[in-house]
Design a protein around this motif. Sequence first.
Motif, short mmCIF file in Angstrom:
data_model
loop_
_atom_site.label_atom_id
_atom_site.label_comp_id
_atom_site.label_asym_id
_atom_site.label_seq_id
_atom_site.Cartn_x
_atom_site.Cartn_y
_atom_site.Cartn_z
N UNK A 1 0.82 -1.20 0.00
CA UNK A 1 0.00 0.00 0.00
C UNK A 1 0.86 1.26 0.00
N UNK A 2 1.92 1.24 0.78
CA UNK A 2 2.84 2.39 0.81
C UNK A 2 3.47 2.61 -0.57
N UNK A 3 3.86 1.53 -1.20
CA UNK A 3 4.47 1.61 -2.53
C UNK A 3 3.46 2.12 -3.55
N UNK A 4 2.21 1.67 -3.43
CA UNK A 4 1.18 2.11 -4.38
C UNK A 4 0.95 3.61 -4.26
N UNK A 5 0.84 4.11 -3.05
CA UNK A 5 0.60 5.55 -2.86
C UNK A 5 1.74 6.38 -3.41
N UNK A 6 2.97 5.93 -3.16
CA UNK A 6 4.13 6.67 -3.65
C UNK A 6 4.19 6.64 -5.18
N UNK A 7 3.93 5.47 -5.76
CA UNK A 7 3.98 5.34 -7.22
C UNK A 7 2.87 6.13 -7.89
N UNK A 8 1.70 6.10 -7.30
CA UNK A 8 0.57 6.84 -7.88
C UNK A 8 0.83 8.33 -7.87
N UNK A 9 1.32 8.83 -6.75
CA UNK A 9 1.63 10.26 -6.65
C UNK A 9 2.72 10.66 -7.64
N UNK A 10 3.77 9.84 -7.75
CA UNK A 10 4.87 10.14 -8.67
C UNK A 10 4.40 10.13 -10.11
N UNK A 11 3.54 9.16 -10.45
CA UNK A 11 3.03 9.07 -11.83
C UNK A 11 2.17 10.27 -12.20
N UNK A 12 1.31 10.68 -11.30
CA UNK A 12 0.44 11.82 -11.59
C UNK A 12 1.26 13.10 -11.74
N UNK A 13 2.27 13.27 -10.88
CA UNK A 13 3.13 14.44 -10.99
C UNK A 13 3.89 14.45 -12.32
N UNK A 14 4.39 13.29 -12.71
CA UNK A 14 5.10 13.20 -13.99
C UNK A 14 4.15 13.47 -15.16
N UNK A 15 2.95 12.93 -15.08
CA UNK A 15 1.96 13.17 -16.13
C UNK A 15 1.68 14.66 -16.28
N UNK A 16 1.53 15.34 -15.16
CA UNK A 16 1.23 16.78 -15.19
C UNK A 16 2.38 17.55 -15.84
N UNK A 17 3.60 17.18 -15.52
CA UNK A 17 4.75 17.88 -16.09
C UNK A 17 4.85 17.66 -17.59
N UNK A 18 4.58 16.44 -18.03
CA UNK A 18 4.68 16.14 -19.46
C UNK A 18 3.57 16.83 -20.24
N UNK A 19 2.34 16.70 -19.76
CA UNK A 19 1.21 17.28 -20.49
C UNK A 19 1.26 18.81 -20.47
#
Length: 229
Positions: free
Chosen positions: A158-176
Motif C-alpha cells: 500500500x505504501x508503494x502504491x501511494x508513492x507510485x501513484x503520486x509520482x506518476x500523476x506528478x510526472x503526467x502533469x509535467x509532461x502534459x
Amino acid sequence: MKKLLLTLLLAGMLSACAAKTDTPQTEQETQSETQSDTQSVSQSDTPQESVSDTSSPQETSADAPSSSGETDIDPVDRRIFDPYWQLSDGDPFLFAMRDNPIDEQVPKIMEGRETTTDMKEGLYIIYDLWVAEMEHSLQQLLEAIEDDGLKQQMTDAQTAWEAATDACIRADKEIIGHDGWATELFVKFPNARIQKYRERTILLKYLLYLYTDGSVLNPNIPQFLPVEP
C-alpha cells in the motif's frame, strides 16, 4: 398433270413456310415460360430466406447466457469491482460497490459548481472522501489478516502504491503541461486522482471480501464510512 404437280409443289412450299413461321413463336413462348418460372421460383424463395433471417436473432437470444436477474452494472465498473473474476454476476458485493455512498453524493457535491475553481474545490472534497475510505478499508483488511508476514506485505504494498501513484500523476502533469496549461487540466487531474483512489479503495474491499470468504451465500460486505450530505 402439270397443274397437279404445280399444285402439290405450291402446297409443299406453303406448308414449309408455315412451319418456319411457327417455330419462332414456339421458342418465344418457351423463353417466356422459362422466365416466368424463374421469376416465380425466385419470388417464392425470397420469403423463405427472409423468414430464416428473422429466425436467426431469436435463436441467438435463446442461446445467449441468461443473467441472474441483476442488471445495471457498467462493464467498466464490473472490471473494477471484480478484477480477478472471482464473483458471480449476481454477487451482492458488485451492487454494494456500485451503490456506494461516495458516488451517490457526487452529484450533490458538484451541484451548482460552474467555474473551474469551484469544480476543482468540489473534486478535492470527493478526493478526500476516497482517501479516508481507502485508509479505512486498508485498516479493515489488516485487522482481518492473521499472518504477520502477509500483514506487513500488504502494508508495504500500500505504501508503494501511494508513492507510485503520486509520482506518476506528478510526472503526467509535467509532461502534459510542459508548454503551458489548459484551464481544463485543473479539473482533469483531480478527477484522474479520484479515479485511481476509488479503484484502489474498492480493490482493498474486494481483497477483504475474498479473504473472509464473501459470496452470495455469505455476503460479508465491507462497510463504507458514513458520508455526510
